[in-house]
Design a protein around this motif. Structure first.
Motif, PDB file in Angstrom:
ATOM      1  N   ASN A   1       0.835  -1.210   0.000  1.00 29.99           N
ATOM      2  CA  ASN A   1       0.000   0.000   0.000  1.00 29.99           C
ATOM      3  C   ASN A   1       0.869   1.259   0.000  1.00 29.99           C
ATOM      4  O   ASN A   1       0.522   2.253  -0.636  1.00 29.99           O
ATOM      5  N   GLU A   2       1.991   1.187   0.666  1.00 26.32           N
ATOM      6  CA  GLU A   2       2.927   2.328   0.656  1.00 26.32           C
ATOM      7  C   GLU A   2       3.467   2.571  -0.751  1.00 26.32           C
ATOM      8  O   GLU A   2       3.674   3.716  -1.157  1.00 26.32           O
ATOM      9  N   GLU A   3       3.689   1.472  -1.494  1.00 23.79           N
ATOM     10  CA  GLU A   3       4.124   1.608  -2.897  1.00 23.79           C
ATOM     11  C   GLU A   3       3.118   2.450  -3.689  1.00 23.79           C
ATOM     12  O   GLU A   3       3.504   3.251  -4.534  1.00 23.79           O
ATOM     13  N   VAL A   4       1.837   2.217  -3.437  1.00 21.59           N
ATOM     14  CA  VAL A   4       0.788   2.936  -4.172  1.00 21.59           C
ATOM     15  C   VAL A   4       0.796   4.418  -3.787  1.00 21.59           C
ATOM     16  O   VAL A   4       0.691   5.296  -4.651  1.00 21.59           O
ATOM     17  N   HIS A   5       0.967   4.695  -2.498  1.00 22.31           N
ATOM     18  CA  HIS A   5       1.060   6.102  -2.066  1.00 22.31           C
ATOM     19  C   HIS A   5       2.283   6.775  -2.683  1.00 22.31           C
ATOM     20  O   HIS A   5       2.208   7.926  -3.110  1.00 22.31           O
ATOM     21  N   ARG A   6       3.387   6.047  -2.735  1.00 27.21           N
ATOM     22  CA  ARG A   6       4.596   6.624  -3.354  1.00 27.21           C
ATOM     23  C   ARG A   6       4.380   6.897  -4.839  1.00 27.21           C
ATOM     24  O   ARG A   6       4.836   7.909  -5.366  1.00 27.21           O
ATOM     25  N   LEU A   7       3.661   5.985  -5.497  1.00 27.45           N
ATOM     26  CA  LEU A   7       3.373   6.181  -6.922  1.00 27.45           C
ATOM     27  C   LEU A   7       2.505   7.421  -7.120  1.00 27.45           C
ATOM     28  O   LEU A   7       2.722   8.201  -8.062  1.00 27.45           O
ATOM     29  N   ALA A   8       1.537   7.618  -6.232  1.00 30.70           N
ATOM     30  CA  ALA A   8       0.688   8.822  -6.322  1.00 30.70           C
ATOM     31  C   ALA A   8       1.539  10.078  -6.166  1.00 30.70           C
ATOM     32  O   ALA A   8       1.352  11.069  -6.895  1.00 30.70           O
TER      33      ALA A   8
END
Lengths: 124, 124
Positions: B17-24
């Motif tokens: 989920n942190e990966e997704v926040h970083r991508l955002a």
């Protein structure tokens, strides 16, 4: 003879699995002579399984197999399940070089650029 | 004020989920002034949910919200679940323009090119 094996999760929807096979074909035509062959395999639900697809490649004389995980997140599938299934065949065929490339989601910068490309078309 | 909302499945692994926040965040810096703000939401398991993230964007004065599905296959999540959750807020706020961009997996040609990029690094 090297072989590229695109590995996806596998879906109950046939159309999703067909998308993966089409992507493997697209990789084959894009990669030119870089890989002698390209095929697709599925972790769950759908044939061919990873071991079955590796066996087919070896039967076709592949000496090197590159497994490419078509997954977005570094979850259990990427960390454990795909490597475990690959290892089954590596143990059986120690003379074949089998490696696992980074999973798709690891390429965050490129994915961000691709997402912006999708958005620019969406706004047209 | 337009808002880009990256929507992923949501995972039990916090790192995914942190990966997704970083991508955002990466999308926000790459997109420059194209979007007033960029955030992430999750279909399942993780907060913020899609309706909650849309509400937050509206509270911050977003007049247009573009939902970008971070999914590889055109399964039930892309076809039904994401649109259903988006519609809840669209009905509540008819004056806000909410659109859903094509899902990531639809961009097969670009994804194939990206996968070859991953492979070229793997072979280095």
């Amino acid at each position: 003879m090297n072989h590229l094996l695109l590995v996806a999760h596998g879906s109950r929807r046939a159309s999703s699995n067909e998308e993966v096979h089409r992507l493997a074909e697209q990789l084959k035509s894009l990669a030119g002579t870089q890989y002698a062959d390209v095929s697709a395999a599925f972790l769950e639900l759908v044939e061919p399984s990873i071991p079955a697809a590796i066996q087919t490649a070896i039967d076709k004389a592949a000496q090197e197999i590159i497994v490419l995980p078509y997954f977005l997140s570094r979850g259990r599938h990427v960390v454990t399940d795909v490597p475990t299934q690959v290892q089954i065949k590596q143990t059986e065929y120690p003379q074949v070089k089998i490696t696992i490339a980074p999973y798709l989601g690891a390429e965050q910068a490129s994915l961000a650029a691709l997402l912006l490309e999708i958005l620019s078309k969406h706004h047209e």
